[in-house]
Structures are given as structure tokens and as C-alpha cells.
Design an enzyme around this catalytic site. Structure first.
Site, PDB file in Angstrom:
ATOM      1  N   LYS A 298      43.988  84.169  66.872  1.00  0.00           N
ATOM      2  CA  LYS A 298      44.172  84.447  68.179  1.00  0.00           C
ATOM      3  C   LYS A 298      44.166  83.755  69.508  1.00  0.00           C
ATOM      4  CE  LYS A 298      43.964  89.569  69.074  1.00  0.00           C
ATOM      5  NZ  LYS A 298      45.199  90.053  69.316  1.00  0.00           N
ATOM      6  N   ARG A 372      47.678  98.208  62.562  1.00  0.00           N
ATOM      7  CA  ARG A 372      48.728  99.444  61.737  1.00  0.00           C
ATOM      8  C   ARG A 372      48.358  99.645  60.134  1.00  0.00           C
ATOM      9  NH1 ARG A 372      53.293  96.434  64.302  1.00  0.00           N
ATOM     10  NH2 ARG A 372      52.432  95.585  65.958  1.00  0.00           N
TER      11      ARG A 372
END
Ligand code: BES
Ligand code: MN
Ligand code: ZN
Length: 515
Positions: A298, A372
Site C-alpha cells: 500500500k 478474503r
């Protein structure tokens, strides 16, 4: 320890019309017509020679919603806080904000105990009991101040014009009702105690979230959970380590923690307050204790906020504590799927293919879509409990921040009844949620040439739904809803956890909405 801030929230039911003899650091009075014409208000006002009603008239205006009276004669309250009561037709969030801000005011002026008069005025469609529960919850959560990693000797500091306290001064709250029958008092006390316990769960979730990532690694969270749980003997906890997860063939989960020196933990908490043999409701929380993005790293700006990437797991823990403290007659299993997502020479790389517990292979096209991956295996695992319903909560996508903003959590489900009830509980508590579709059209995007599924798909379109579509491939055996809480679980300004959606989930479970 528990994460209760207040020592107690009690009910004081006044039958003789006398308020002036109530000794308290702060008496809070919601000013509205019903209250100011009551004999209780008149008694109090008379003792101050009409000072209270005059101050209310002179000082409260649309631009000035509250007024603090500090030098009082004739009454036992040291200070009085007058506020312009909210209109019945106003949204619930305004009521919640008002009562939370009362707790904050009490802390900022150093009150130890406060007494709040029932304004006899409630939001449309809600009754006195709802109101008392809401106040109790808002007082407990509003009084919360994070101080664990602050200097213990610094009690308060001046920030601009404000005094910011490092420790909550508020320790006890008394709610003043009038002329209730014995049966009504009993019911009111139950509502207050439920609200207090839900507020305690909210604070538990906030606290875990607010802890810096180096104070809340998966291993440390296991320790915190195990120590906290000693106060709730009805909760049973089991923590699975890296080896256990490997034995369960959770290749998807383990691909996330692979780059980190901090080993993962999947923490399972069981609460059996319901009938023996009754299928449990299952709660599964994303517990990424820090999300750097991994090799798909990120940008550095704002990355500190990724310490809150475990708020789904924090919610699970908060709810379990509330249920135990309320002694709810339900069976619930909670899973906190904790791992740290770091880049390193050992980390999973874009394009790597891993095998999930379900047997489906997954191409990890983006290591930043890690939530996920841990949820896929945790959701497969929870199927073993033959749950009646499964709800997962996860700070899963930046896209939900864009789609709904922070006022609502996103809901997607394979069962419309479950989605409807989640939204209903959101409305009931002011902890709102809103549904996004999970049609089959969206599910095709997880295709790749190199595995059964890819962990991203759909490009810039509908990121929140595509994440849920991926999860839906692991939840086909039961009734399931996914809540994306990336925008609602914490606030960026001022920075801090919100404890959401603990109130929503508690309402859903306690009020038997899933029967
Ligand atoms: N934890 C983040 C989601 C997030 C981002 C929450 C910003 C709150 C604020 C999650 O693991 C993530 O990185 N999601 C990616 C998914 C993408 C790579 C498909 C995202 O939303 O950008
Ligand atoms: Mn991520
Ligand atoms: Zn994440």
C-alpha cells in the site's frame, strides 16, 4: 479485566416529585415541554428560585443546544447541564450523538457521577425501555477514552482550547425516571443492564481496534482474549496456531501470514446459553492485525489506519462478551481470523496459487486482497458447526468507503431474510447497514486460467460486491451474510474505533430476530 468504563449504571425512580435532594456531580436535564411542565422539574426549579427555567429560556437556542450551570443554590446537584431536547421525529443518530456527547462532557469537566432525567420524549416508534437501553449504551461507549499506550501519570492535557483527558473520570451514571410501577421498574432495570452490557461490548471492540499493531499481534490478541474471558466463565476459547491451520489444510489463510514474523492465530469462542442441540449462529471476523498490502504494498500515507483491519474480529469478541454478560439464551460461535499481512522474502507473490481448505485453488493476483483469503478458510471451517446462520464482518474493501461512506455498513447475502433482519437491527439500534446486490453476474469475475478462482476480479467496478462474490464460493452450504465494515468500524477524524457493528449484531441475536 473487562473493558467496562463505568462501574455502574443505576435506575432511580422518583415517586415523591423531589429531584432537588439528589446529590450528584452533574444533573442532566433534557429541556422540552413535557419535562418542564412536570412536577419534578417545577420542584427543582422552585428550589433554585426559578434560575433553571430562566437559564433555559435565556441560553438555549437553535445555535446553542446546551448550557452548563455551575453555581447552584438550593439543590444538591453540583452542576446542571441543560440541553434542548431532540424532537421526536428526528433520526436516531442524533439521539445517540447527544447522549454520547453528554458522557464526553462529563469526562471533560471531571465528573465522577452524573444523573440524567428521563425527558419523557422518545424517538418516533420507540418507547421508554428502548430509550433507557440506548442511554445506557451511549453512556458506557461515550465515556470510553483510549489510554493503554499513554503515560499513566498524565491525566489530562490542553489541546487548543479543549482539555483532553487521558482517563475517563466518569464512573457512575444514574437514570432518573418518575412514577414507574414495580413491574415497570423491573423492566427498566433490564433495559439499562442490557444497554450497559452492549456498551461494554462496543468498548471491547473499540479497545482491540485502537491498540497499536505492535500491541495487538495475533499472539497478543490470543492472550488478551484468554485473560478477558476469565471474567465470563460461560465463554470457551480455543486458539489454533500455524501448525493447526496447516493440518486443516488452510492454504489460503496461511498465504497471508507467510510474509510476517508474527504467526497467525484463529481464535474460536463458544457461548452456549441456549437449548442443548440448538444450532449456533456463527460470527466470523476478519482479524488482520496490520495490513501493509504485502508484496502488493500500500502507499505509505494513512497506512497507520490499517491497525484497524482487525475490527471484524474485534466485533466478534465484543459481541461474545456482551452475550455472556447478558446471559443471553442463545448458542453462538465466534471466530476471530487473525494474521498480519507483511511483505518479505517469504511472502506470497502476485500470481502464486494456493489451495484452500475447501479444496478450491486460488490465484493470489493481489496480496492486498488478503481479508478474503483468511475468511475463505475460516468460513469453510465454521461449516463444521452446522450453523443456523453465518455472518462475517470484515474491513474488506476501500470501495465500500466510496459506495456508502461511514454511515452504513455494507451487507451482501445469499439469504434475503438474513439481510432483511440485519438491516432491521441496524435501524433499531442506529447502527445502520445497507444492502448491495450479490447477483450471479458478479460471480464470474473471479475466473482465471491458472486456478479455480482468482482473489481479485472486476477491475475498478463494484469492488465491494466482487469481494463478497469471492466469499460466496465458500459459503454455499449455509445461510450467510457478509458485512463490509471498512468505513463504519473506525473513524479517521478524530481517529478511533467505533465499536460498530456490535450494537446491530447484539440486537439481532438478543431479540431473536433470526428465529
Ligand atoms: N483492509 C483493506 C480494505 C480497506 C482499505 C479498508 C481502506 C479501509 C480503508 C483490504 O485488505 C484491501 O486492501 N482491499 C483492497 C482490495 C483490492 C486489492 C481488490 C482495496 O480495497 O483496495
Ligand atoms: Mn489489504
Ligand atoms: Zn485488509
Amino acid at each position: 479485566m473487562t473493558y467496562k468504563v463505568l462501574n455502574n449504571i443505576t435506575l432511580k425512580n422518583v415517586n415523591n416529585g423531589v429531584i432537588s435532594n439528589i446529590a450528584t456531580d452533574l444533573l442532566v436535564i433534557p429541556v422540552n415541554k413535557k419535562l418542564t411542565t412536570s412536577i419534578e422539574f417545577k420542584e427543582l426549579d422552585k428550589k433554585t428560585g426559578g434560575y433553571i427555567s430562566k437559564s433555559a429560556k435565556d441560553s438555549l437556542s437553535p445555535g446553542n443546544q446546551s448550557h452548563l450551570l455551575t453555581s447552584l443554590d438550593g439543590v444538591k446537584a453540583k452542576k446542571i447541564l441543560l440541553f434542548k431536547d431532540i424532537d421526536q421525529k428526528n433520526d436516531i443518530y442524533l439521539w445517540l450523538n447527544r447522549y454520547k456527547s453528554i458522557a464526553k462532557t462529563a469526562n471533560s469537566i471531571g465528573c465522577k457521577n452524573i444523573s440524567i432525567m428521563d425527558g419523557l420524549n422518545y424517538p418516533k416508534g420507540k418507547d421508554k425501555y428502548w430509550f433507557l437501553e440506548m442511554i445506557a449504551r451511549s453512556m458506557e461507549s461515550g465515556a470510553y477514552i483510549f489510554s493503554t499506550t499513554k503515560n499513566k501519570t498524565a491525566k489530562s492535557e490542553k489541546v487548543g482550547k479543549d482539555i483532553v483527558s487521558n482517563q475517563a473520570s466518569l464512573k457512575s451514571v444514574s437514570l432518573i425516571t418518575t412514577k414507574l410501577s414495580t413491574a415497570e421498574v423491573k423492566r427498566a432495570k433490564t433495559s439499562i443492564s442490557i444497554g450497559f452490557s452492549v456498551g461494554e461490548g462496543v468498548n471491547t471492540a473499540k479497545h482491540l481496534g485502537d491498540l497499536p499493531a505492535n500491541h495487538a499481534t495475533p499472539k497478543l490478541i490470543e492472550k488478551i482474549v484468554k485473560t478477558t474471558i476469565k471474567n465470563y466463565p460461560s465463554l470457551k476459547v480455543k486458539a489454533l496456531n500455524e501448525k493447526d491451520l496447516a493440518k486443516l489444510k488452510m492454504g489460503s489463510y496461511l498465504s497471508v501470514s507467510k510474509g510476517s514474523d508474527e504467526p497467525p492465530r484463529m481464535i474460536i469462542i463458544e457461548y452456549k446459553g441456549g437449548k442443548k442441540g440448538e444450532k449456533p449462529i456463527a460470527l466470523v471476523g476478519k482479524g488482520i492485525t496490520f495490513d501493509t498490502g504485502g508484496i502488493s504494498i500500500k502507499p505509505s500515507s494513512g497506512m497507520d489506519e490499517m491497525k484497524w483491519d482487525m475490527c471484524g474480529a474485534g466485533t466478534v469478541f465484543g459481541v461474545m462478551c456482551s452475550l455472556a454478560s447478558i446471559k443471553a439464551d442463545v448458542n453462538v460461535v465466534g471466530i476471530m481470523a487473525c494474521a498480519e499481512n507483511m511483505p518479505s522474502a517469504k511472502a506470497t507473490k502476485p500470481g502464486d496459487v494456493v489451495t484452500s481448505m475447501s479444496g478450491q485453488t486460488i490465484e493470489v493476483l493481489n496480496t492486498d486482497a488478503e481479508g478474503r483469503l483468511v475468511l475463505a478458510d475460516a468460513l469453510t471451517y465454521v461449516g463444521r458447526y452446522k450453523p443456523s446462520y453465518v455472518i462475517d464482518m470484515a474491513t474488506l474493501t476501500g470501495a465500500v468507503v466510496i459506495a456508502l461512506g461511514s454511515h452504513a455498513s455494507g451487507v451482501m447475502a445469499n439469504n434475503q431474510f438474513l439481510a432483511d433482519k440485519i438491516i432491521e437491527s441496524g435501524e433499531a439500534t442506529g447502527d445502520r447497514a445497507w444492502q448491495l446486490p450479490l447477483w450471479n453476474e458478479y460471480k464470474s469475475c473471479t475466473r482465471t486460467n491458472f486456478a479455480d478462482l482468482a482473489n481479485i476480479g472486476g477491475g475498478r467496478e463494484a469492488g465491494t460486491i466482487h469481494a463478497a462474490a469471492f466469499l460466496s464460493k465458500f459459503t454455499e452450504d449455509y445461510k450467510w451474510a457478509h458485512m463490509d465494515i471498512a468505513a463504519s468500524a473506525w473513524s479517521s477524524s478524530p481517529k478511533g474505533g467505533t465499536g460498530r457493528p456490535v450494537p446491530l449484531i447484539c440486537d439481532l441475536i438478543l431479540n431473536k430476530k433470526l428465529k
